[in-house]
Design an enzyme around this catalytic site. Sequence first.
Site, mmCIF file in Angstrom:
data_model
loop_
_atom_site.group_PDB
_atom_site.id
_atom_site.type_symbol
_atom_site.label_atom_id
_atom_site.label_comp_id
_atom_site.label_asym_id
_atom_site.label_seq_id
_atom_site.Cartn_x
_atom_site.Cartn_y
_atom_site.Cartn_z
ATOM 1 N N ILE A 26 0.837 -1.208 0.000
ATOM 2 C CA ILE A 26 0.000 0.000 0.000
ATOM 3 C C ILE A 26 0.871 1.258 0.000
ATOM 4 C CG2 ILE A 26 -1.673 1.292 1.401
ATOM 5 C CD1 ILE A 26 -2.754 -1.456 2.392
ATOM 6 N N LYS A 46 12.533 0.291 6.787
ATOM 7 C CA LYS A 46 13.768 0.003 7.522
ATOM 8 C C LYS A 46 14.770 -0.754 6.664
ATOM 9 C CE LYS A 46 11.996 -4.001 9.887
ATOM 10 N NZ LYS A 46 11.844 -4.745 11.100
ATOM 11 N N ASP A 71 13.603 3.304 10.634
ATOM 12 C CA ASP A 71 12.824 2.298 11.355
ATOM 13 C C ASP A 71 11.874 3.069 12.285
ATOM 14 O OD1 ASP A 71 11.863 0.439 13.165
ATOM 15 O OD2 ASP A 71 13.757 -0.642 13.337
ATOM 16 N N VAL A 72 10.584 2.969 12.035
ATOM 17 C CA VAL A 72 9.626 3.792 12.797
ATOM 18 C C VAL A 72 9.435 3.319 14.240
ATOM 19 C CG1 VAL A 72 8.373 4.626 10.758
ATOM 20 C CG2 VAL A 72 7.582 2.560 11.937
ATOM 21 N N ASN A 98 1.824 4.599 7.624
ATOM 22 C CA ASN A 98 1.408 3.351 6.967
ATOM 23 C C ASN A 98 2.233 2.151 7.417
ATOM 24 O OD1 ASN A 98 0.451 1.642 4.495
ATOM 25 N ND2 ASN A 98 2.678 1.812 4.198
ATOM 26 N N TYR A 163 -2.766 -7.396 17.060
ATOM 27 C CA TYR A 163 -2.935 -6.599 15.834
ATOM 28 C C TYR A 163 -4.242 -5.806 15.884
ATOM 29 C CZ TYR A 163 -3.325 -5.304 10.894
ATOM 30 O OH TYR A 163 -3.464 -4.582 9.720
ATOM 31 N N ILE A 196 -6.517 -6.366 1.331
ATOM 32 C CA ILE A 196 -5.856 -5.753 0.175
ATOM 33 C C ILE A 196 -4.696 -6.668 -0.207
ATOM 34 C CG2 ILE A 196 -4.702 -3.669 -0.699
ATOM 35 C CD1 ILE A 196 -7.541 -3.053 0.382
ATOM 36 N N THR A 198 -1.351 -7.602 -1.036
ATOM 37 C CA THR A 198 -0.029 -6.960 -0.944
ATOM 38 C C THR A 198 0.992 -8.035 -0.553
ATOM 39 O OG1 THR A 198 -0.199 -6.538 1.426
ATOM 40 C CG2 THR A 198 -1.067 -4.816 -0.036
ATOM 41 N N LEU A 200 2.373 -8.290 2.186
ATOM 42 C CA LEU A 200 2.039 -8.706 3.558
ATOM 43 C C LEU A 200 1.023 -9.848 3.545
ATOM 44 C CD1 LEU A 200 2.074 -8.315 6.660
ATOM 45 C CD2 LEU A 200 0.362 -6.522 6.377
HETATM 46 N N1 NAD Z 1 -2.854 -5.646 3.178
HETATM 47 C C1 NAD Z 1 -3.975 -5.601 3.868
HETATM 48 O O1 NAD Z 1 -4.894 -6.405 3.644
HETATM 49 C C2 NAD Z 1 -4.171 -4.564 4.935
HETATM 50 C C3 NAD Z 1 -5.450 -4.427 5.494
HETATM 51 C C4 NAD Z 1 -5.666 -3.482 6.483
HETATM 52 C C5 NAD Z 1 -4.624 -2.680 6.904
HETATM 53 N N2 NAD Z 1 -3.380 -2.825 6.357
HETATM 54 C C6 NAD Z 1 -2.320 -1.946 6.874
HETATM 55 O O2 NAD Z 1 -1.738 -1.247 5.798
HETATM 56 C C7 NAD Z 1 -0.371 -0.959 6.092
HETATM 57 C C8 NAD Z 1 0.497 -1.461 4.939
HETATM 58 O O3 NAD Z 1 0.281 -2.842 4.771
HETATM 59 P P1 NAD Z 1 0.803 -3.655 3.482
HETATM 60 O O4 NAD Z 1 -0.121 -4.780 3.302
HETATM 61 O O5 NAD Z 1 1.091 -2.732 2.364
HETATM 62 O O6 NAD Z 1 2.189 -4.247 4.093
HETATM 63 P P2 NAD Z 1 3.568 -4.653 3.377
HETATM 64 O O7 NAD Z 1 4.256 -5.599 4.314
HETATM 65 O O8 NAD Z 1 3.317 -5.116 2.002
HETATM 66 O O9 NAD Z 1 4.388 -3.268 3.391
HETATM 67 C C9 NAD Z 1 4.729 -2.699 4.634
HETATM 68 C C10 NAD Z 1 5.735 -1.570 4.461
HETATM 69 O O10 NAD Z 1 6.098 -1.108 5.783
HETATM 70 C C11 NAD Z 1 7.525 -1.152 5.920
HETATM 71 N N3 NAD Z 1 7.897 -1.378 7.318
HETATM 72 C C12 NAD Z 1 7.656 -2.463 8.095
HETATM 73 N N4 NAD Z 1 8.210 -2.292 9.317
HETATM 74 C C13 NAD Z 1 8.793 -1.064 9.313
HETATM 75 C C14 NAD Z 1 9.526 -0.315 10.270
HETATM 76 N N5 NAD Z 1 9.796 -0.792 11.491
HETATM 77 N N6 NAD Z 1 9.977 0.919 9.923
HETATM 78 C C15 NAD Z 1 9.739 1.415 8.694
HETATM 79 N N7 NAD Z 1 9.064 0.752 7.735
HETATM 80 C C16 NAD Z 1 8.595 -0.473 8.047
HETATM 81 C C17 NAD Z 1 7.961 -2.285 4.981
HETATM 82 O O11 NAD Z 1 9.338 -2.171 4.647
HETATM 83 C C18 NAD Z 1 7.036 -2.033 3.784
HETATM 84 O O12 NAD Z 1 7.539 -0.983 2.990
HETATM 85 C C19 NAD Z 1 -0.079 -1.631 7.438
HETATM 86 O O13 NAD Z 1 -0.192 -0.675 8.469
HETATM 87 C C20 NAD Z 1 -1.172 -2.680 7.540
HETATM 88 O O14 NAD Z 1 -1.466 -3.020 8.867
HETATM 89 C C21 NAD Z 1 -3.128 -3.743 5.394
#
Ligand code: NAD
Length: 276
Positions: A26, A46, A71-72, A98, A163, A196, A198, A200
């Site tokens: 995302i 990170k 790293d957040v 995000n 979570y 979504i 992704t 993840l």
């Molecule tokens: N994919 C879904 O179905 C879904 C649904 C609801 C909410 N979300 C939320 O959307 C957000 C993004 O999810 P996604 O599916 O794109 O995940 P993803 O794992 O595909 O991408 C996550 C991103 O966050 C970065 N990241 C992880 N830990 C980090 C840290 N400590 N410091 C800095 N960057 C860090 C990763 O490097 C990556 O760029 C998350 O907060 C997730 O909880 C996702």
Amino acid sequence: MAASGAELSLRYRDRVAVITGGTKGIGEAMVKEFVKSGARVVFCSKDTEAKALENEIKAAGPGDCIYVCCDVTKEEDIKKLIEITVMNYGQIDCLINNAGWHPPEQTIDGTSADDFRDLLNLNLIGYFLTAKYALPHLRKTQGNIINISSLVGIIGQKHAIPYVATKGAVTAMTKAMAVDESRHNVRINSISPGNIWTPLWEELSSHSKNSEAMIQGGIDAQLLGRMGTAEECAKAALYLAAEGTFCTGIDLLLTGGAELNYANKSQHRAHSSIYH
Ligand SMILES: NC(=O)c1ccc[n+]([C@@H]2O[C@H](COP(=O)([O-])OP(=O)(O)OC[C@H]3O[C@@H](n4cnc5c(N)ncnc54)[C@H](O)[C@@H]3O)[C@@H](O)[C@H]2O)c1
């Protein structure tokens, strides 16, 4: 002179956005969407290296972007992220929190306090601290924050207590911040995506004994019969940043209707007996 089609599509021209977790999923789609609409974006993860992605997005333009390793879960890294943004682009108009993670299935019996604290640090305190350091700059531009939360923070999810708790807190924190920052005309909103597709989601399904069934279950959870895309999330975020100027404290459900249709969910028995 009337604006050309290209100018009209530059919905966030010269605005400055910080997007955490922008190298995948995302976050990556949001970096691309914002740069496509003319914004200058600082994105982080990170990972130590994302030069190729930075170059690819810059080349596509018409906006600009800078990748920062941050790293957040580390307060010093967050301060540096904000400093680099202001040093390079002079201002901040939008922060998108995000960066987050969904651990594989967790039961309460198999989850330690430290597991829970680590996830809180990433999914909640990371959002809080990035907002804290960005807000002095957002108040100057009357900017906005978008917190990526999750539908499960409202409706719950099996085997995901930490979570779900972090995401419920993100949605609640968004409203509390919106109240406090309204006097500065800073808008704070959240987006709660459902499923979504992704990296993840792909990673989570790879931990399942039956990945195919898990993915099909993820697809069937939506009334629309499919998962959402990262690009759809990015478009929703751009709307809130660029045009949603009367939205503050809202939680935008981006779920394909996953929360609708009152139906049989009991885990006690396979068949409900209320009609017999
Ligand atoms: N994919 C879904 O179905 C879904 C649904 C609801 C909410 N979300 C939320 O959307 C957000 C993004 O999810 P996604 O599916 O794109 O995940 P993803 O794992 O595909 O991408 C996550 C991103 O966050 C970065 N990241 C992880 N830990 C980090 C840290 N400590 N410091 C800095 N960057 C860090 C990763 O490097 C990556 O760029 C998350 O907060 C997730 O909880 C996702």
